[in-house]
Write a protein that holds these residues in place. Sequence first.
Motif, PDB file in Angstrom:
ATOM      1  N   THR A 105      24.824  -7.519   5.863  1.00 60.04           N
ATOM      2  CA  THR A 105      24.005  -7.054   4.739  1.00 60.04           C
ATOM      3  C   THR A 105      24.306  -5.611   4.370  1.00 60.04           C
ATOM      4  O   THR A 105      23.667  -5.050   3.489  1.00 60.04           O
ATOM      5  N   GLY A 106      25.291  -4.973   5.049  1.00 59.80           N
ATOM      6  CA  GLY A 106      25.680  -3.598   4.749  1.00 59.80           C
ATOM      7  C   GLY A 106      25.566  -2.691   5.953  1.00 59.80           C
ATOM      8  O   GLY A 106      24.901  -3.009   6.943  1.00 59.80           O
ATOM      9  N   ALA A 107      26.247  -1.562   5.884  1.00 63.15           N
ATOM     10  CA  ALA A 107      26.211  -0.577   6.970  1.00 63.15           C
ATOM     11  C   ALA A 107      24.973   0.303   6.835  1.00 63.15           C
ATOM     12  O   ALA A 107      24.548   0.615   5.724  1.00 63.15           O
ATOM     13  N   GLN A 108      24.412   0.679   7.975  1.00 65.91           N
ATOM     14  CA  GLN A 108      23.208   1.505   7.971  1.00 65.91           C
ATOM     15  C   GLN A 108      23.303   2.582   9.039  1.00 65.91           C
ATOM     16  O   GLN A 108      23.482   2.277  10.207  1.00 65.91           O
ATOM     17  N   LYS A 109      23.205   3.862   8.619  1.00 60.93           N
ATOM     18  CA  LYS A 109      23.147   4.968   9.572  1.00 60.93           C
ATOM     19  C   LYS A 109      21.684   5.200   9.932  1.00 60.93           C
ATOM     20  O   LYS A 109      20.836   5.312   9.047  1.00 60.93           O
ATOM     21  N   ILE A 110      21.395   5.277  11.246  1.00 61.28           N
ATOM     22  CA  ILE A 110      20.016   5.450  11.699  1.00 61.28           C
ATOM     23  C   ILE A 110      19.987   6.513  12.789  1.00 61.28           C
ATOM     24  O   ILE A 110      20.720   6.431  13.774  1.00 61.28           O
ATOM     25  N   GLU A 111      19.110   7.493  12.600  1.00 59.08           N
ATOM     26  CA  GLU A 111      18.939   8.540  13.606  1.00 59.08           C
ATOM     27  C   GLU A 111      18.218   7.960  14.816  1.00 59.08           C
ATOM     28  O   GLU A 111      17.231   7.246  14.680  1.00 59.08           O
TER      29      GLU A 111
END
Length: 125
Positions: A105-111
């Motif tokens: 569903t897409g790339a996601q950057k998460i802290e």
Amino acid sequence: IVGGVEADAMPAAVNGNGRGGKLSQNWLTSARVRGGYAFGNILAYGTVGPAWATSTFDRGGYSTDKSLHGYTVGVGGEVAVTRAISARAELRHYELGTPTYYMPTGAQKIENGNNLLIVGVGARF
């Protein structure tokens, strides 16, 4: 003045919702130096060192895992209840970076960072 080294590994259930999904940290591990000052039966200290964790991000029926690395810093206190028993409380911050979780569903950057209040009782043999 008191100093030493300490390591721990703990199963974690640190969860958060956002970005259309759920992030879970499954393990937290660290190896730290600890230094402080003892007055009477009380020790006040600070601690710092590298940290590692495993995490899972779930979104839209898909799941991806990551191994994380970063650091931890904290402050705490320990009191000797008897010569063999002590009680302690520590506030520790974990900073584990901002990895990218790749999903269909897409790339996601998460802290990935959190604060923990750790309390415990120790026994010396």
